[in-house]
Design a protein around this motif. Structure first.
Motif, PDB file in Angstrom:
ATOM      1  N   ALA A   1       0.837  -1.206   0.000  1.00  0.00           N
ATOM      2  CA  ALA A   1       0.000   0.000   0.000  1.00  0.00           C
ATOM      3  C   ALA A   1       0.870   1.254   0.000  1.00  0.00           C
ATOM      4  CB  ALA A   1      -0.921  -0.012   1.217  1.00  0.00           C
ATOM      5  N   GLU A   2       1.980   1.207   0.738  1.00  0.00           N
ATOM      6  CA  GLU A   2       2.912   2.340   0.774  1.00  0.00           C
ATOM      7  C   GLU A   2       3.506   2.588  -0.605  1.00  0.00           C
ATOM      8  OE1 GLU A   2       7.173   3.461   2.922  1.00  0.00           O
ATOM      9  OE2 GLU A   2       5.886   1.910   3.809  1.00  0.00           O
TER      10      GLU A   2
ATOM     11  N   ARG B   1       1.654   7.319  -6.447  1.00  0.00           N
ATOM     12  CA  ARG B   1       0.485   8.174  -6.671  1.00  0.00           C
ATOM     13  C   ARG B   1      -0.417   7.597  -7.754  1.00  0.00           C
ATOM     14  NH1 ARG B   1       3.255  14.253  -6.457  1.00  0.00           N
ATOM     15  NH2 ARG B   1       4.178  14.032  -4.388  1.00  0.00           N
ATOM     16  N   LEU B   2      -0.691   6.319  -7.591  1.00  0.00           N
ATOM     17  CA  LEU B   2      -1.458   5.617  -8.604  1.00  0.00           C
ATOM     18  C   LEU B   2      -2.960   5.588  -8.308  1.00  0.00           C
ATOM     19  CD1 LEU B   2       1.037   2.663  -9.153  1.00  0.00           C
ATOM     20  CD2 LEU B   2       0.601   4.567 -10.694  1.00  0.00           C
ATOM     21  N   GLY B   3      -3.337   5.998  -7.102  1.00  0.00           N
ATOM     22  CA  GLY B   3      -4.748   6.001  -6.757  1.00  0.00           C
ATOM     23  C   GLY B   3      -5.371   4.621  -6.779  1.00  0.00           C
ATOM     24  N   GLN B   4      -4.575   3.631  -6.525  1.00  0.00           N
ATOM     25  CA  GLN B   4      -5.004   2.227  -6.601  1.00  0.00           C
ATOM     26  C   GLN B   4      -5.135   1.647  -5.197  1.00  0.00           C
ATOM     27  OE1 GLN B   4      -5.529  -0.083  -9.428  1.00  0.00           O
ATOM     28  NE2 GLN B   4      -6.420  -1.051  -7.634  1.00  0.00           N
ATOM     29  N   ALA B   5      -6.281   1.024  -4.929  1.00  0.00           N
ATOM     30  CA  ALA B   5      -6.458   0.377  -3.634  1.00  0.00           C
ATOM     31  C   ALA B   5      -5.494  -0.796  -3.521  1.00  0.00           C
ATOM     32  CB  ALA B   5      -7.895  -0.116  -3.491  1.00  0.00           C
TER      33      ALA B   5
ATOM     34  N   THR C   1       4.339   0.450  -9.654  1.00  0.00           N
ATOM     35  CA  THR C   1       4.064   0.796 -11.044  1.00  0.00           C
ATOM     36  C   THR C   1       4.070  -0.444 -11.930  1.00  0.00           C
ATOM     37  OG1 THR C   1       5.067   2.978 -10.734  1.00  0.00           O
ATOM     38  CG2 THR C   1       4.856   2.182 -12.999  1.00  0.00           C
ATOM     39  N   ALA C   2       4.971  -1.375 -11.656  1.00  0.00           N
ATOM     40  CA  ALA C   2       5.076  -2.582 -12.473  1.00  0.00           C
ATOM     41  C   ALA C   2       3.835  -3.451 -12.392  1.00  0.00           C
ATOM     42  CB  ALA C   2       6.303  -3.385 -12.057  1.00  0.00           C
ATOM     43  N   LEU C   3       3.203  -3.489 -11.229  1.00  0.00           N
ATOM     44  CA  LEU C   3       2.083  -4.422 -11.071  1.00  0.00           C
ATOM     45  C   LEU C   3       0.707  -3.785 -11.118  1.00  0.00           C
ATOM     46  CD1 LEU C   3       0.893  -4.160  -7.918  1.00  0.00           C
ATOM     47  CD2 LEU C   3       3.000  -5.392  -7.418  1.00  0.00           C
ATOM     48  N   THR C   4       0.640  -2.440 -11.048  1.00  0.00           N
ATOM     49  CA  THR C   4      -0.670  -1.813 -10.877  1.00  0.00           C
ATOM     50  C   THR C   4      -1.624  -2.061 -12.040  1.00  0.00           C
ATOM     51  OG1 THR C   4      -1.775   0.244 -10.232  1.00  0.00           O
ATOM     52  CG2 THR C   4      -0.038   0.430 -11.876  1.00  0.00           C
TER      53      THR C   4
END
Length: 307
Positions: A35-36, A42-46, A286-289
């Protein structure tokens, strides 16, 4: 949202806990770190649910006692002669000085080599911090060498470890598997095992991986062919991330030997080799979002780097 399956590395044994309980505890530790990382990017992803494929207990099973990782701080003096030679080769690969005569590589002063490497890489660190860093890296190296021995030298352990990890992936059918440290070796071998040929993973993300270490690469099953690794058939995309200071991720890039789609380096600070440091890094997030909300039957668009 499908859970992300995590596969741990060294220093993860939970004494007195069942494998199921240990897996839950380790997953609980890791989720805030992921989560951190998402917040940093700053992906806004839960943050997704995470599941840990836990196998540390299997590397501590009798026999043989000499292959165990222990709860006492591991030291170079505890290594066998063969392991000392592997440690010297490892340090030389990382850029430390090596003896002129390769026949004497098992007799070199390992702590001196490691201290030289730390001073070379981090001369800006205070003397006390350099000494602390040498101690931390020594424990990491010895723990990995012992766990590699426990995993590779005894077929039953290797088989049981693969079964544990393979079952976790089969049970949860994740889109993303994040494998750290020795866990990247276990996942690589598991996904190439015919017993798990039905497993499909849209994104395999290896972090802090020792797959490129010469001493470990020689022990892989299946073995390298003409110096090259094999792409697991069920893996659609493989991304590898290494911290610039990670003593385990030597060399940091794996694409010279393995069919990696994307090799990246990052700087997690003084986390050395910690799984949490990688999960909390924005590059990992970023790689997994792009895969976190992936429903299963409609994969994300490729960026054209697949091999």
């Amino acid at each position: 949202m499908k859970p992300v399956v995590l596969v741990h590395g060294i220093f993860n044994h939970v004494p007195g806990a069942t494998p199921e309980k240990a897996a839950c505890l380790k997953a609980k530790e890791c989720r805030p770190k992921l989560a951190e990382g998402l917040a940093k990017a700053r992906l806004g992803q839960a943050s997704p649910e995470v599941v840990m494929a836990y196998y540390a207990d299997l590397l501590r099973t009798e026999p043989p006692a000499q292959a165990h990782a222990t709860d006492v701080d591991p030291r170079f003096e505890d290594l066998t002669r063969k392991q000392r030679a592997e440690a010297a080769e490892w340090l030389a690969e990382a850029g430390a000085f090596s003896p002129q005569d390769p026949q004497n590589i098992g007799l070199v002063p390992l702590r001196q080599m490691l201290g030289w490497l730390v001073r070379k890489r981090g001369g800006w660190l205070a003397q006390t911090m350099q000494e602390h860093t040498v101690g931390v890296l020594e424990r990491i190296m010895v723990a990995l060498l012992r766990d590699v021995e426990a995993y590779t030298a005894w077929p039953d352990r290797r088989r049981l470890t693969r079964e544990r990890v393979g079952k976790t992936i089969r049970d949860y059918r994740p889109t993303v598997v994040v494998a750290h440290s020795l866990g990247s070796v276990v996942v690589y071998e598991t996904l190439l095992d015919e017993a798990y040929s039905d497993l499909d993973v849209e994104l395999l993300l290896t972090v802090g991986s020792p797959l490129g270490l010469p001493g470990l690469a020689r022990r892989l099953d299946p073995a390298l062919r003409a110096g090259r690794g094999t792409r697991p058939a069920g893996v659609r995309r493989w991304v590898n991330i290494a911290d610039v200071g990670d003593i385990v991720a030597i060399p940091p890039g794996l694409s010279d030997v393995f069919p990696i789609d994307q090799d990246e380096t990052t700087d997690t600070g003084l986390g050395f080799h910690a799984f949490g440091g990688y999960l909390a890094d924005g590059l990992t997030a970023t790689a997994l979002t792009a895969y976190l909300d992936y429903p299963g039957d409609d994969p994300p668009e490729s960026n054209g780097n697949e091999q």
